[in-house]
Each structure stands twice: as structure tokens, then as C-alpha cells.
Design a protein around this motif. Structure first.
Motif, PDB file in Angstrom:
ATOM      1  N   MET A  92       0.819  -1.204   0.000  1.00  0.00           N
ATOM      2  CA  MET A  92       0.000   0.000   0.000  1.00  0.00           C
ATOM      3  C   MET A  92       0.856   1.260   0.000  1.00  0.00           C
ATOM      4  O   MET A  92       0.336   2.368  -0.111  1.00  0.00           O
ATOM      5  CB  MET A  92      -0.920   0.012   1.222  1.00  0.00           C
ATOM      6  CG  MET A  92      -1.899  -1.137   1.279  1.00  0.00           C
ATOM      7  SD  MET A  92      -3.110  -1.085  -0.077  1.00  0.00           S
ATOM      8  CE  MET A  92      -4.015   0.398   0.356  1.00  0.00           C
ATOM      9  N   ASP A  93       2.173   1.101   0.122  1.00  0.00           N
ATOM     10  CA  ASP A  93       3.066   2.253   0.235  1.00  0.00           C
ATOM     11  C   ASP A  93       3.304   2.895  -1.128  1.00  0.00           C
ATOM     12  O   ASP A  93       3.292   2.218  -2.163  1.00  0.00           O
ATOM     13  CB  ASP A  93       4.399   1.828   0.845  1.00  0.00           C
ATOM     14  CG  ASP A  93       4.225   1.274   2.250  1.00  0.00           C
ATOM     15  OD1 ASP A  93       3.420   1.839   3.007  1.00  0.00           O
ATOM     16  OD2 ASP A  93       4.888   0.265   2.588  1.00  0.00           O
ATOM     17  N   PRO A  94       3.550   4.208  -1.159  1.00  0.00           N
ATOM     18  CA  PRO A  94       3.773   4.903  -2.436  1.00  0.00           C
ATOM     19  C   PRO A  94       5.122   4.553  -3.026  1.00  0.00           C
ATOM     20  O   PRO A  94       6.024   4.042  -2.348  1.00  0.00           O
ATOM     21  CB  PRO A  94       3.714   6.373  -2.034  1.00  0.00           C
ATOM     22  CG  PRO A  94       4.169   6.386  -0.612  1.00  0.00           C
ATOM     23  CD  PRO A  94       3.628   5.115  -0.012  1.00  0.00           C
ATOM     24  N   VAL A  95       5.277   4.873  -4.318  1.00  0.00           N
ATOM     25  CA  VAL A  95       6.508   4.538  -5.028  1.00  0.00           C
ATOM     26  C   VAL A  95       7.013   5.769  -5.781  1.00  0.00           C
ATOM     27  O   VAL A  95       6.241   6.565  -6.302  1.00  0.00           O
ATOM     28  CB  VAL A  95       6.277   3.361  -6.006  1.00  0.00           C
ATOM     29  CG1 VAL A  95       5.180   3.679  -7.008  1.00  0.00           C
ATOM     30  CG2 VAL A  95       7.562   2.990  -6.733  1.00  0.00           C
ATOM     31  N   ILE A  96       8.332   5.940  -5.763  1.00  0.00           N
ATOM     32  CA  ILE A  96       9.006   6.954  -6.572  1.00  0.00           C
ATOM     33  C   ILE A  96       9.749   6.222  -7.683  1.00  0.00           C
ATOM     34  O   ILE A  96      10.556   5.322  -7.414  1.00  0.00           O
ATOM     35  CB  ILE A  96       9.997   7.783  -5.739  1.00  0.00           C
ATOM     36  CG1 ILE A  96       9.274   8.558  -4.638  1.00  0.00           C
ATOM     37  CG2 ILE A  96      10.774   8.747  -6.637  1.00  0.00           C
ATOM     38  CD1 ILE A  96      10.218   9.292  -3.689  1.00  0.00           C
ATOM     39  N   VAL A  97       9.490   6.588  -8.935  1.00  0.00           N
ATOM     40  CA  VAL A  97      10.151   5.958 -10.081  1.00  0.00           C
ATOM     41  C   VAL A  97      11.214   6.918 -10.604  1.00  0.00           C
ATOM     42  O   VAL A  97      10.919   8.078 -10.907  1.00  0.00           O
ATOM     43  CB  VAL A  97       9.147   5.617 -11.192  1.00  0.00           C
ATOM     44  CG1 VAL A  97       9.861   4.890 -12.340  1.00  0.00           C
ATOM     45  CG2 VAL A  97       8.011   4.753 -10.660  1.00  0.00           C
ATOM     46  N   LEU A  98      12.456   6.431 -10.715  1.00  0.00           N
ATOM     47  CA  LEU A  98      13.562   7.234 -11.227  1.00  0.00           C
ATOM     48  C   LEU A  98      13.768   6.926 -12.706  1.00  0.00           C
ATOM     49  O   LEU A  98      13.878   5.756 -13.087  1.00  0.00           O
ATOM     50  CB  LEU A  98      14.850   6.940 -10.454  1.00  0.00           C
ATOM     51  CG  LEU A  98      14.782   7.021  -8.923  1.00  0.00           C
ATOM     52  CD1 LEU A  98      16.169   6.831  -8.333  1.00  0.00           C
ATOM     53  CD2 LEU A  98      14.165   8.329  -8.467  1.00  0.00           C
ATOM     54  N   VAL A  99      13.838   7.963 -13.550  1.00  0.00           N
ATOM     55  CA  VAL A  99      13.952   7.781 -14.993  1.00  0.00           C
ATOM     56  C   VAL A  99      14.991   8.739 -15.559  1.00  0.00           C
ATOM     57  O   VAL A  99      15.381   9.712 -14.922  1.00  0.00           O
ATOM     58  CB  VAL A  99      12.598   8.008 -15.695  1.00  0.00           C
ATOM     59  CG1 VAL A  99      11.548   7.017 -15.206  1.00  0.00           C
ATOM     60  CG2 VAL A  99      12.111   9.447 -15.500  1.00  0.00           C
ATOM     61  N   ASP A 100      15.401   8.450 -16.792  1.00  0.00           N
ATOM     62  CA  ASP A 100      16.269   9.364 -17.533  1.00  0.00           C
ATOM     63  C   ASP A 100      16.028   9.141 -19.023  1.00  0.00           C
ATOM     64  O   ASP A 100      15.103   8.413 -19.412  1.00  0.00           O
ATOM     65  CB  ASP A 100      17.743   9.175 -17.148  1.00  0.00           C
ATOM     66  CG  ASP A 100      18.300   7.792 -17.476  1.00  0.00           C
ATOM     67  OD1 ASP A 100      17.603   7.011 -18.175  1.00  0.00           O
ATOM     68  OD2 ASP A 100      19.421   7.482 -17.040  1.00  0.00           O
ATOM     69  N   GLY A 101      16.872   9.743 -19.858  1.00  0.00           N
ATOM     70  CA  GLY A 101      16.700   9.614 -21.301  1.00  0.00           C
ATOM     71  C   GLY A 101      16.919   8.215 -21.820  1.00  0.00           C
ATOM     72  O   GLY A 101      16.513   7.899 -22.944  1.00  0.00           O
TER      73      GLY A 101
END
Length: 637
Positions: A265-274
Motif C-alpha cells: 500500500m506504500d507509495p513509489v518513486i520511479v527514477l527515470v532518464d533519457g
């Protein structure tokens, strides 16, 4: 919409890859290749392509870098590239320091564990050669080797040095790993999406969810993989539902869905780049659309097409040597019906690659349990907390500045004032002034006072979708030439292509030529009947909305579906507009409905107040781009 609600099987598994391989010696003949391309390729295949004398030249003439032929060796390597890596090793996880490799963990049952190595040991040499001064990658590579070979580790423990002679064994290096950071952050690093990926996600979440109160999923430089693997991995966070739609050349849809509930149920941070592309963009889009967290980083690659793999299991008469043909067969769309093709995923927080991880960790402070003092609360889909002592420290300040600059102005910020519920509303500028962040440079324009579209334009500026002349102004009342509009729209789409434009009045080195090339390739703009583009002609509302309507149809399967319906009666409402513009104007003004079933116009003003032949201003164009980005879900702020 005709949706086929079933998972795509292996023969039609949408494997997305950015690999560009050298041309092999081909076993497939041109007749077979032509038949397969005509049957599966997403767009029509020209006679010029079909008439080429070799398969190699056919694929070159097709001009699609993702449609490729693999010989047997290359096909095996391609499949292996989306799986865990198997190598020889001794089973230690370590970090390089100025004293050597500090052992962080030893793998149960592997040689290092059996020999007695333990966390805290320092490896100073391998086979008698020091590791001090080497990179962690170089030292790790020396630890690996063929299973059955030996390596001597010189280990420092308690001030005493000792040699361990270990025999390497087969070691599986997973493409997806999970660690618990700072005692409460679940960190998942995923480098590709393959058959094992969903299992790795599920295992990592189950093992750490009790301790973790939020998750970071690092997809930087992840070039893709299997659509099914990416959607099911994202499903561990979002749960049940239709997560990806794939449209074929006939306009029919297949859907990738999930039937199981979410694991956390915990939130997620997604790390992205080019370098985040294809299946990785699907993962980020699913998290974005389902409001399960936020995306941080730079704009992703923008590959919104999916491929099928055709091999001996599907066509045994055509592929007899272990070879295969990968064909672009689908355009895919996120849960809200938006494509990432060419556009990419626009992160919720657009920051420089150098600060992506640091910004994520700044937002990962634990929620207060009794005193809000020393905390900043950021309300962006979820509540995120920043430890201000860490943020304004010497090491934290650059990332804190990057965070404040990336926040849209409408994002609620709250400064902790003490007690369990003590919060005071504050702006990014006020924070920068309070903490002496002299490097803080807001992205908002300075000349929008009085513009009814100021908030929309500044939001676009925050995401670097529009820009001004470089002096901090936007010049909202200025009008647009056809060339200037191409540049504005190409910047919004994050696309540009060098080369000959095909128009006699547009040289290849014109400042706007890459933008024009990108838009003509997408079918959004065209020239006049005389073969010219007339770049300096002003852009009136009819021309402007015609192009924006085409863009809406390209970006969103909802607008695309509306364009395929019978709606001739509705077009009578647009009598004042030129015949060639009516279809697009209706798409933008009358084709969509809100959740209450009411007509949803995304024009910047009431249609009755828009003069079809009046010139389009910069603020009108920006407002229209903003509305389209929000309605299609490209922006979710």
C-alpha cells in the motif's frame, strides 16, 4: 473500442528493445519476409520495400530501427539480454573505499560464506594485486571468472591480514535487486524486464514491505524488455485492472491486464532518464496514471511502439536455423489511453540527471510521529517529507535547489511549525530566501501578469515544454509564424530531426528545420499545394487547431476512437470554420465527455469567442498545449 482482453502469448509478446545489431547472414528469404511484414507491421508496407532484392535491404528501406532480423546466435543473445546474468563468482557484495573493498554481505551457501568471510571485512588485494585505487566495477570484474577457477582474496579484519583461496562457482546476478535503505526505504534497481522480473519484484516487496514505508524503483538506463513483465511488475504496486493497451494496424486493441491485488500500500518513486525506454516507460506510465506515486528525472526516451517476435515456434517453415524476425506490430497506450511514442514520459519532477536520486531521497524522510519541526511537507499526489537539516546541509543543498525549481507553482508546500499537526503554507521562493539558497532560479516567466493563462504557461515552463526568447519573458501577446509554431510544438513533444525537409523554401540548416521534420514525420503538418511550406506566414486559429486536433488523435486513443466514429451531424455546429479544419475543431471542442457525461471542450476559450481567421497568439498556443497535455494525461499535476 474493441478490446481483446487476454495476455499476448510468446509469439505475440511485445518485446521492446533498443538494440541495434550488425546485419547477419540471412536465412529468411525476401518472399517470406515480405509476407510477414505485410501481415504484422504496424503501418502499410510500400512496394519500394517489398521489391528490394534482399531482406537486409528490405529492412533498411522500411526505416524502422526496431524491426530487425536475428540469426541464431544473435537471437539467443537477444533473449539472454532480458534475463538474469550468469557468471562465476564467490558471493560477496562490497563497496569500494580508500581502504579497499568493504564486504557488505555474503551470499548464503557461496564460497565466501563457507570460508568464513563476513560483513565488515576489507578486501585489499586479489591474486596479490591491490584493489586500492581501482574502481568498484574493475575490482568486481576481477572477482568474477569462470566457475571452477580460483581467486585469492587478501582480507583485512581487526588489523590482521589473511589470504583466502576460493574456488568460483556459478553466480546469478539478477537484473532486478531489492535492498532496504535507511531502515525504511525499499529500493528496487531494475535494468531490464524479462521472465524473472515480476518474481524479483514480488520477492523483494514481500521481504521488505513490513519495514519499508515507501519504495524507490530505479529504471534509469533501463532500455525495455517484455511488456508483460513491465506491466505485471508495476501491478505489484497498482493492483488489478487494465494496465496497457496495444493497437495493431487494423485499429483493434489487445490489453495487458492484472487480476491479482497489489502487494504493498506504500507509495513509489520511479527514477527515470533519457535511457528509460519502451517497457520501462510503460512501468512509469502505469504508476503515473494510477496515482501510486511520482516519477522523478529527465524526459524518457519516447518509444511507444511494441514488437512481436516471429521464430520457429510460430513459423517453423520460415525460421529453420534458430533465427527470428522482430517486427513493430503495435502502438501502446497507458491506462488513461496516452502514448509515450516520441513524447516520452514527462516526470512529475523534471530534474537534471545528476540530482535525480538525491531529490528522491530528500523526499523520503519518515512521516512525523509527534513533532513537525524541521520538516517540509510536499503534497504531490501523496504526502512527501523533507528533512530540512539534511536538505540545507552542504551536501544536500544542490538537490534541494533542484527540487524547489522542479515543483510546479501550484504544488502545496507546508513548513512544519511543531506539534503533531503544526504546518504553515509556504512557497518555494520563500523557502529559498529563508535558507539562503542563492542558486535557486525559478522557471516561471516574468511577463505573465494579467494573462488569463499565466498558471498554465508557467506550468509548461516548469516542465520545459515551452520557452521564451531567453531573457526570462514569454511575450504572451506575440503571434506565431508557421516556423515558430513548429518549434514550439516540437519542444513540447521533445522531438527534432536533422536533414532535408522536402520543402524548397526550407533549407536543411534552417533553425526550425529539425522541428518541421519531426512534425511532418508524425503527419501533423504539411505544406501547400505548390510544394512550399511558407515558414514565415502567420498561423491563424484554423491552421493551429487543425494541427492540434491531429496531435490529439496521435497522442490519445480516446481522441483516436472519437475520430473513427460517425459524427457528421455534430459537425454542423462548426459552420464558421473552413471545411478542412472542422474535423480537428470538433475533436477538440465536442468529441470528449467528462465523468458526468457532459461535453468537454479543451479549447482555451469558448468556441463562439474564437475568430477562425484571427492570428494565434503565443499565450493561446501555450494554453491549448497545456489543456491537451492535461486531458490526455501527459501531465498529471
Amino acid at each position: 473500442m474493441k478490446a481483446k482482453k487476454k495476455l499476448l502469448r510468446r509469439a505475440l509478446s511485445a518485446l521492446l528493445s533498443l538494440m541495434l545489431l550488425a546485419a547477419p547472414a540471412l536465412a529468411l528469404d525476401t518472399a517470406q519476409a515480405g509476407e510477414l511484414l505485410q501481415k504484422y507491421y504496424i503501418d502499410s508496407v510500400s512496394q519500394e520495400v517489398l521489391s528490394q532484392p534482399t531482406v537486409e535491404r528490405m529492412l533498411s528501406a522500411l526505416g524502422d530501427p526496431y524491426t530487425q532480423y536475428f540469426d541464431g546466435r544473435e537471437y539467443a543473445e537477444f533473449l539472454a539480454s532480458m534475463s538474469d546474468t550468469r557468471t562465476g563468482g564467490v558471493g560477496v557484495t562490497s563497496t569500494m573505499t580508500d581502504r579497499g573493498l568493504v564486504v557488505e554481505a555474503v551470499t548464503e551457501g557461496m564460497p565466501a560464506q563457507r570460508a568464513g568471510l563476513r560483513p565488515g571485512d576489507i578486501i585489499t588485494a586479489l591474486d596479490g594485486v591491490t584493489v586500492i585505487g581501482q574502481s568498484a566495477e574493475a575490482a568486481a570484474e576481477r572477482l568474477r571468472g569462470e566457475p571452477g577457477t580460483q581467486v585469492t582474496l587478501t582480507v583485512l579484519r581487526g588489523g590482521e591480514s589473511r589470504d583466502y583461496v576460493l574456488t568460483r562457482e556459478e553466480l546469478v546476478i539478477p537484473a532486478t535487486t531489492t535492498t532496504l535503505t535507511d531502515g525504511h526505504i525499499g529500493y528496487i534497481r531494475c535494468t531490464t524486464f524479462g521472465e524473472e522480473t515480476e518474481g524479483h519484484f514480488a520477492e523483494g516487496i514481500r521481504a521488505n514491505d513490513t519495514a519499508a514505508d515507501l519504495w524507490i524503483v530505479d529504471l534509469r538506463s533501463n532500455g525495455g524488455g517484455s511488456v508483460s513483465a513491465a506491466t505485471q511488475a508495476a501491478g505489484e504496486f497498482v493492483g488489478q485492472g487494465n494496465l496497457v493497451y496495444l493497437r495493431d494496424k487494423a485499429g483493434s486493441y489487445a490489453v495487458e491486464s492484472r487480476e491479482e491485488d497489489k502487494l504493498t500500500m506504500d507509495p513509489v518513486i520511479v527514477l527515470v532518464d533519457g535511457g528509460t525506454a519502451s517497457a520501462s516507460e510503460i512501468f512509469a506510465s502505469v504508476v503515473r496514471d494510477e496515482n501510486r506515486g511520482i516519477v522523478i528525472g529527465s524526459r524518457t526516451y519516447g518509444k511507444g511502439v511494441a514488437q512481436i517476435l516471429l521464430d520457429e515456434t510460430v513459423y517453423p517453415g520460415s525460421f529453420t536455423e534458430g533465427d527470428a524476425l522482430k517486427v513493430t506490430a503495435y502502438r501502446y497506450f497507458s491506462p488513461n489511453g496516452t502514448t509515450t511514442d516520441r513524447v516520452g514520459v514527462i516526470p512529475d519532477l523534471l530534474v537534471d540527471d545528476a540530482y535525480t536520486a538525491d531529490v528522491a531521497y530528500l523526499l523520503s524522510a519518515p512521516a512525523p510521529t509527534g513533532d513537525t519541526s524541521g520538516l517540509l511537507r510536499v503534497d504531490m499526489k501523496w504526502r512527501w517529507y523533507v528533512d530540512l537539516d539534511a536538505a540545507v546541509s552542504e551536501t544536500g543543498r544542490p538537490a534541494f535547489v533542484a527540487l524547489l525549481e522542479a515543483l510546479p507553482t501550484q504544488t502545496p508546500l507546508w513548513l512544519g511549525t511543531g506539534g503533531a499537526d503544526g504546518w504553515k503554507r509556504i512557497t518555494a521562493g520563500e523557502l529559498a530566501e529563508q535558507y539562503g539558497l542563492t542558486d535557486y532560479a525559478p522557471r516561471a516567466f516574468t511577463d505573465l501578469e494579467g494573462s488569463p493563462y499565466a498558471a498554465a504557461i508557467n506550468t509548461l515552463a516548469t516542465y520545459e515544454i515551452v520557452s521564451g526568447p531567453g531573457d526570462g519573458t514569454f511575450r504572451p501577446q506575440g503571434t506565431l509564424t508557421r516556423a515558430e509554431f513548429c518549434a514550439l510544438l516540437a519542444q513540447a513533444l521533445h522531438d527534432g530531426r536533422a536533414g532535408d525537409t522536402g520543402f524548397a523554401d526550407v533549407p536543411a540548416d534552417a533553425w526550425y528545420a529539425p522541428s518541421l521534420n519531426a512534425l511532418t514525420a508524425m503527419g501533423l503538418v504539411s505544406g501547400y499545394g505548390d510544394g512550399l511550406f511558407h515558414p514565415d506566414d502567420p498561423m491563424d486559429h484554423q491552421q493551429f487547431l487543425t494541427i492540434m486536433g491531429r496531435l490529439a488523435e496521435y497522442l490519445s486513443m480516446n481522441f483516436y476512437g472519437a475520430a473513427q466514429t460517425e459524427h457528421s451531424a455534430a459537425l454542423g455546429d462548426y459552420w464558421a470554420w473552413a471545411d478542412w479544419s472542422v474535423e480537428s475543431v470538433w475533436l477538440l471542442d465536442g468529441s470528449q465527455r467528462n465523468i458526468m457525461g457532459q461535453r468537454l471542450s479543451i479549447l482555451w476559450d469558448d468556441l463562439r469567442d474564437i475568430d477562425p481567421t484571427a492570428l494565434t497568439t503565443r499565450e493561446e498556443a501555450a494554453a491549448m498545449v497545456y489543456n491537451l497535455c492535461v486531458v490526455t494525461g501527459l501531465l498529471t499535476v
